[in-house]
Scaffold this motif. Structure first.
Motif, PDB file in Angstrom:
ATOM      1  N   PHE A   1       0.822  -1.212   0.000  1.00 41.07           N
ATOM      2  CA  PHE A   1       0.000   0.000   0.000  1.00 41.07           C
ATOM      3  C   PHE A   1       0.849   1.253   0.000  1.00 41.07           C
ATOM      4  O   PHE A   1       2.040   1.240   0.343  1.00 41.07           O
ATOM      5  N   ALA A   2       0.200   2.331  -0.397  1.00 36.89           N
ATOM      6  CA  ALA A   2       0.728   3.687  -0.266  1.00 36.89           C
ATOM      7  C   ALA A   2      -0.443   4.581   0.085  1.00 36.89           C
ATOM      8  O   ALA A   2      -1.515   4.467  -0.509  1.00 36.89           O
ATOM      9  N   ASN A   3      -0.269   5.441   1.085  1.00 38.80           N
ATOM     10  CA  ASN A   3      -1.364   6.327   1.491  1.00 38.80           C
ATOM     11  C   ASN A   3      -0.826   7.660   1.977  1.00 38.80           C
ATOM     12  O   ASN A   3       0.347   7.803   2.323  1.00 38.80           O
ATOM     13  N   ALA A   4      -1.712   8.653   1.955  1.00 39.08           N
ATOM     14  CA  ALA A   4      -1.339  10.001   2.373  1.00 39.08           C
ATOM     15  C   ALA A   4      -2.572  10.686   2.940  1.00 39.08           C
ATOM     16  O   ALA A   4      -3.712  10.326   2.633  1.00 39.08           O
ATOM     17  N   GLY A   5      -2.321  11.691   3.790  1.00 36.68           N
ATOM     18  CA  GLY A   5      -3.433  12.426   4.369  1.00 36.68           C
ATOM     19  C   GLY A   5      -2.970  13.694   5.048  1.00 36.68           C
ATOM     20  O   GLY A   5      -1.782  13.869   5.348  1.00 36.68           O
ATOM     21  N   ASN A   6      -3.932  14.585   5.287  1.00 34.41           N
ATOM     22  CA  ASN A   6      -3.641  15.838   5.969  1.00 34.41           C
ATOM     23  C   ASN A   6      -4.898  16.311   6.685  1.00 34.41           C
ATOM     24  O   ASN A   6      -6.019  15.950   6.321  1.00 34.41           O
ATOM     25  N   MET A   7      -4.694  17.102   7.728  1.00 37.07           N
ATOM     26  CA  MET A   7      -5.799  17.689   8.472  1.00 37.07           C
ATOM     27  C   MET A   7      -5.356  19.051   8.985  1.00 37.07           C
ATOM     28  O   MET A   7      -4.243  19.199   9.499  1.00 37.07           O
TER      29      MET A   7
ATOM     30  N   VAL B   1     -10.903  28.245   2.620  1.00 35.83           N
ATOM     31  CA  VAL B   1     -10.802  26.794   2.462  1.00 35.83           C
ATOM     32  C   VAL B   1     -11.300  26.346   1.098  1.00 35.83           C
ATOM     33  O   VAL B   1     -10.786  25.378   0.520  1.00 35.83           O
ATOM     34  N   LEU B   2     -12.276  27.040   0.531  1.00 29.95           N
ATOM     35  CA  LEU B   2     -12.891  26.627  -0.725  1.00 29.95           C
ATOM     36  C   LEU B   2     -12.152  27.144  -1.955  1.00 29.95           C
ATOM     37  O   LEU B   2     -12.642  26.988  -3.077  1.00 29.95           O
ATOM     38  N   THR B   3     -10.981  27.746  -1.781  1.00 25.59           N
ATOM     39  CA  THR B   3     -10.213  28.256  -2.918  1.00 25.59           C
ATOM     40  C   THR B   3      -9.254  27.191  -3.448  1.00 25.59           C
ATOM     41  O   THR B   3      -8.879  26.244  -2.741  1.00 25.59           O
ATOM     42  N   LYS B   4      -8.857  27.350  -4.703  1.00 27.62           N
ATOM     43  CA  LYS B   4      -7.923  26.431  -5.349  1.00 27.62           C
ATOM     44  C   LYS B   4      -6.544  26.519  -4.704  1.00 27.62           C
ATOM     45  O   LYS B   4      -5.857  25.499  -4.536  1.00 27.62           O
ATOM     46  N   GLU B   5      -6.136  27.736  -4.326  1.00 30.04           N
ATOM     47  CA  GLU B   5      -4.818  27.907  -3.713  1.00 30.04           C
ATOM     48  C   GLU B   5      -4.720  27.152  -2.388  1.00 30.04           C
ATOM     49  O   GLU B   5      -3.690  26.535  -2.081  1.00 30.04           O
ATOM     50  N   TYR B   6      -5.799  27.175  -1.597  1.00 30.67           N
ATOM     51  CA  TYR B   6      -5.778  26.453  -0.322  1.00 30.67           C
ATOM     52  C   TYR B   6      -5.705  24.952  -0.562  1.00 30.67           C
ATOM     53  O   TYR B   6      -4.990  24.236   0.144  1.00 30.67           O
ATOM     54  N   ALA B   7      -6.425  24.448  -1.556  1.00 28.06           N
ATOM     55  CA  ALA B   7      -6.400  23.025  -1.857  1.00 28.06           C
ATOM     56  C   ALA B   7      -4.999  22.571  -2.244  1.00 28.06           C
ATOM     57  O   ALA B   7      -4.524  21.508  -1.816  1.00 28.06           O
ATOM     58  N   GLN B   8      -4.304  23.377  -3.050  1.00 22.94           N
ATOM     59  CA  GLN B   8      -2.942  23.024  -3.442  1.00 22.94           C
ATOM     60  C   GLN B   8      -1.999  23.017  -2.240  1.00 22.94           C
ATOM     61  O   GLN B   8      -1.165  22.114  -2.094  1.00 22.94           O
TER      62      GLN B   8
ATOM     63  N   PHE C   1      -2.921  22.519   0.866  1.00 18.71           N
ATOM     64  CA  PHE C   1      -3.346  21.418   1.729  1.00 18.71           C
ATOM     65  C   PHE C   1      -2.750  20.101   1.243  1.00 18.71           C
ATOM     66  O   PHE C   1      -2.248  19.294   2.046  1.00 18.71           O
ATOM     67  N   ILE C   2      -2.777  19.866  -0.062  1.00 21.17           N
ATOM     68  CA  ILE C   2      -2.221  18.631  -0.618  1.00 21.17           C
ATOM     69  C   ILE C   2      -0.712  18.594  -0.435  1.00 21.17           C
ATOM     70  O   ILE C   2      -0.123  17.545  -0.115  1.00 21.17           O
ATOM     71  N   ALA C   3      -0.047  19.742  -0.623  1.00 18.77           N
ATOM     72  CA  ALA C   3       1.408  19.782  -0.475  1.00 18.77           C
ATOM     73  C   ALA C   3       1.844  19.494   0.957  1.00 18.77           C
ATOM     74  O   ALA C   3       2.950  18.989   1.189  1.00 18.77           O
ATOM     75  N   GLY C   4       0.994  19.782   1.928  1.00 18.56           N
ATOM     76  CA  GLY C   4       1.349  19.547   3.325  1.00 18.56           C
ATOM     77  C   GLY C   4       0.997  18.164   3.835  1.00 18.56           C
ATOM     78  O   GLY C   4       1.158  17.886   5.031  1.00 18.56           O
ATOM     79  N   ALA C   5       0.511  17.285   2.968  1.00 18.49           N
ATOM     80  CA  ALA C   5       0.104  15.942   3.403  1.00 18.49           C
ATOM     81  C   ALA C   5       1.308  15.092   3.771  1.00 18.49           C
ATOM     82  O   ALA C   5       2.422  15.294   3.271  1.00 18.49           O
ATOM     83  N   LYS C   6       1.080  14.136   4.662  1.00 20.11           N
ATOM     84  CA  LYS C   6       2.096  13.159   5.035  1.00 20.11           C
ATOM     85  C   LYS C   6       1.696  11.804   4.478  1.00 20.11           C
ATOM     86  O   LYS C   6       0.515  11.497   4.332  1.00 20.11           O
ATOM     87  N   ALA C   7       2.716  10.991   4.194  1.00 19.24           N
ATOM     88  CA  ALA C   7       2.457   9.736   3.509  1.00 19.24           C
ATOM     89  C   ALA C   7       3.245   8.606   4.150  1.00 19.24           C
ATOM     90  O   ALA C   7       4.194   8.820   4.911  1.00 19.24           O
ATOM     91  N   SER C   8       2.830   7.381   3.826  1.00 18.19           N
ATOM     92  CA  SER C   8       3.529   6.186   4.277  1.00 18.19           C
ATOM     93  C   SER C   8       3.331   5.087   3.254  1.00 18.19           C
ATOM     94  O   SER C   8       2.387   5.109   2.470  1.00 18.19           O
ATOM     95  N   VAL C   9       4.253   4.125   3.265  1.00 14.23           N
ATOM     96  CA  VAL C   9       4.178   2.963   2.385  1.00 14.23           C
ATOM     97  C   VAL C   9       4.462   1.727   3.219  1.00 14.23           C
ATOM     98  O   VAL C   9       5.019   1.816   4.321  1.00 14.23           O
ATOM     99  N   GLY C  10       4.062   0.570   2.695  1.00 10.44           N
ATOM    100  CA  GLY C  10       4.343  -0.649   3.442  1.00 10.44           C
ATOM    101  C   GLY C  10       3.638  -1.850   2.850  1.00 10.44           C
ATOM    102  O   GLY C  10       3.114  -1.819   1.721  1.00 10.44           O
ATOM    103  N   CYS C  11       3.618  -2.908   3.623  1.00 12.53           N
ATOM    104  CA  CYS C  11       2.966  -4.144   3.217  1.00 12.53           C
ATOM    105  C   CYS C  11       2.380  -4.803   4.462  1.00 12.53           C
ATOM    106  O   CYS C  11       2.697  -4.416   5.598  1.00 12.53           O
ATOM    107  N   GLY C  12       1.552  -5.798   4.247  1.00 12.96           N
ATOM    108  CA  GLY C  12       0.951  -6.444   5.407  1.00 12.96           C
ATOM    109  C   GLY C  12      -0.014  -7.534   5.022  1.00 12.96           C
ATOM    110  O   GLY C  12      -0.085  -7.971   3.855  1.00 12.96           O
ATOM    111  N   LEU C  13      -0.791  -7.982   6.006  1.00 11.63           N
ATOM    112  CA  LEU C  13      -1.780  -9.030   5.850  1.00 11.63           C
ATOM    113  C   LEU C  13      -3.172  -8.449   6.064  1.00 11.63           C
ATOM    114  O   LEU C  13      -3.374  -7.619   6.954  1.00 11.63           O
TER     115      LEU C  13
END
Length: 477
Positions: A394-400, A409-416, A418-430
């Motif tokens: 898997f690979a996942n990312a998120g922000n709050m 919050v509803l502007t395009k600049e804020y969305a960009q 917000f996405i740039a500040g997201a944190k992510a992780s990768v890995g594997c599992g069962l």
């Protein structure tokens, strides 16, 4: 369904010179029966109701007796069977439809019910926000024989998660599939800020509507009395001082579920799309909450031996009527349930690079009102294992974030941003498929957070990130 075709069979035997003996039901006979052209009259009888009152099934019985043709009767019976089966008070439902010898156009239908046991006791394991507790439940599935279900449930005794509910469900309402009244008292120990002790008492009323081409809808309204206090002798931060104490919340909420998930016999993974939306308007707190969650399963091999699953969750809370600040108990939290490995993300959560945990910086409010998370997972069977356990990478990312300016919050600049500040992780599992988890996945994972260059961090701070974790992911609770 069992049909007795005596008169039709006799007629067809005479016309086609079939041999004498037991009637032979051919495909042509069945086709003629289901397209019986002449008007009919139906008298419906029923049997097997020991505890259940006749009034529970009378509404559907009356509709069956109003059928003017065989086709109308069969269509009405399918609807009646769905209604009766959805009450969960009958073990089986069968019927016979046969000509009434006393009338040329008359038919007689006999519906046979077999009731379930009225009372039940169960013990289960409940998991919510990384807290696992046992639940004991006692139910009367057919209270007073009126298709009411009374349930008393209790969770505990762990201090972090205690709850007692008393609910009364009407399973044969005039409107909707079922209606339910619930009295509840919940106690939680929350992490991430100084107001750790939360108690909520209240009353709610919910109505579940039947499925339609526009999805399945659920409506709920209720009153909550909430109390937020620090844990034992701990102090309260300045940022949350005004949230301490008792407050009220009245709300109305609408949930819509549109599911096209299917899983054929023999397939390991489901396929299709599942979409869930929720909108809530709360008085007293003067807040509006919007949530969207989407799941898509794309098969990559035959029989679903490998599947690509895509998940996304978006949330936004805003205040109205002169209120700008959102109380901490009304905000989101974001953790490993949506971004695997992270104990917390967003305002108030410690950074991966900082060794000591730091909560509630003076300039920030813990929790958030803007949330976004996404995940991609490649699911596959394990070699030599065709059972309840499969593998995935898997690979996942998120922000709050917390932002009281709704227009920003509803502007395009804020969305960009917000996405740039997201944190992510990768890995594997069962992935553990012990029970059907249509709204979540039980997983045991090895995960690594990604740094700002996209490289996995081999030794993340243990107070911030769990490299190994067993949890329920992408689930409401």
């Amino acid at each position: 369904f069992s049909l007795v075709f005596s008169s039709v069979c006799t007629e067809m035997t005479a016309e086609t010179d079939l041999p004498e003996g037991p009637p032979i039901i051919t495909e042509a006979m069945f086709e003629r029966w289901t397209r019986y052209p002449d008007p009919i009259s139906v008298k419906v009888q029923h049997s097997g109701l020991r505890h259940t009152k006749d009034a529970v099934v009378s509404r559907q019985i009356e509709r069956l007796e109003k059928a003017a043709t065989v086709q109308e009767f069969l269509a009405e019976y399918i609807n009646a069977h769905k209604k009766w089966d959805g009450m969960h008070i009958f073990k089986s439902i069968n019927y016979n439809l046969e000509p009434d010898t006393s009338s040329k156009k008359g038919f007689k239908a006999i519906v046979q019910f077999q009731e379930l046991e009225e009372k039940s006791v169960g013990i289960s394991i409940q998991r919510e926000q990384s807290s696992t507790t046992p639940e004991v439940r006692f139910s009367d599935n057919n209270l007073f024989g009126r298709a009411w279900e009374a349930t008393l449930s209790a969770q505990g005794p762990h201090e972090a998660h205690r709850q007692i509910n008393l609910s009364l469900k009407q399973k044969n309402p005039a409107f909707g599939l079922w209606n339910q009244w619930t009295l509840f008292n919940r106690a939680r120990i929350l992490e991430g800020h100084s107001l750790k002790r939360q108690q909520i008492r209240g009353l709610s009323f919910g109505c579940q509507m039947g499925p339609s081409q526009f999805g399945q809808h659920y409506f709920e309204t209720g009153l909550e009395i909430r109390d937020m206090q620090p844990h034992k002798d701990e102090g309260v931060s300045e940022a949350l001082y005004q949230d301490q104490g008792e407050s009220e919340k009245t709300y109305i909420r609408h949930d819509c579920t549109l599911s096209q998930l299917t899983q054929e016999p023999g397939d390991v993974f489901p396929k299709g799309l599942h979409l869930w939306t929720s909108n809530e308007v709360a008085g007293s707190t003067n807040t509006v909450r919007h949530d969207v969650k989407a799941e898509c399963y794309v098969p990559l091999l035959e029989r679903g031996l490998a599947t690509l699953s895509l998940h996304a969750k978006l949330g936004f809370i805003w205040a109205f009527s002169g209120v700008s600040r959102i109380r901490v108990q009304d905000r989101y939290s974001l953790d490993s349930a949506y971004v695997r490995g992270y104990r917390g993300l967003g305002p108030g959560a410690p950074e991966v690079q900082n060794p000591p945990p730091v909560f509630e910086p003076p300039e920030e409010q813990p929790g958030g009102n803007v949330l976004g998370a996404a995940s991609a997972s490649l699911n596959f069977i394990l070699p030599g294992i065709m059972g309840p356990v499969t593998g995935h990478v898997f690979a996942n990312a998120g922000n709050m974030e917390y932002n009281e300016n709704r227009q920003e919050v509803l502007t395009k600049e804020y969305a960009q941003k917000f996405i740039a500040g997201a944190k992510a992780s990768v890995g594997c599992g069962l992935v553990i498929h012990v029970v059907p988890l249509w709204y979540g996945r039980m997983e045991f994972n090895l995960a690594f957070p990604l740094d700002r260059t996209g490289q996995p961090i081999q030794y993340p701070a243990s107070h911030v990130f769990d490299k190994f974790k067993l949890s329920l992911n992408w689930s409401n609770s």
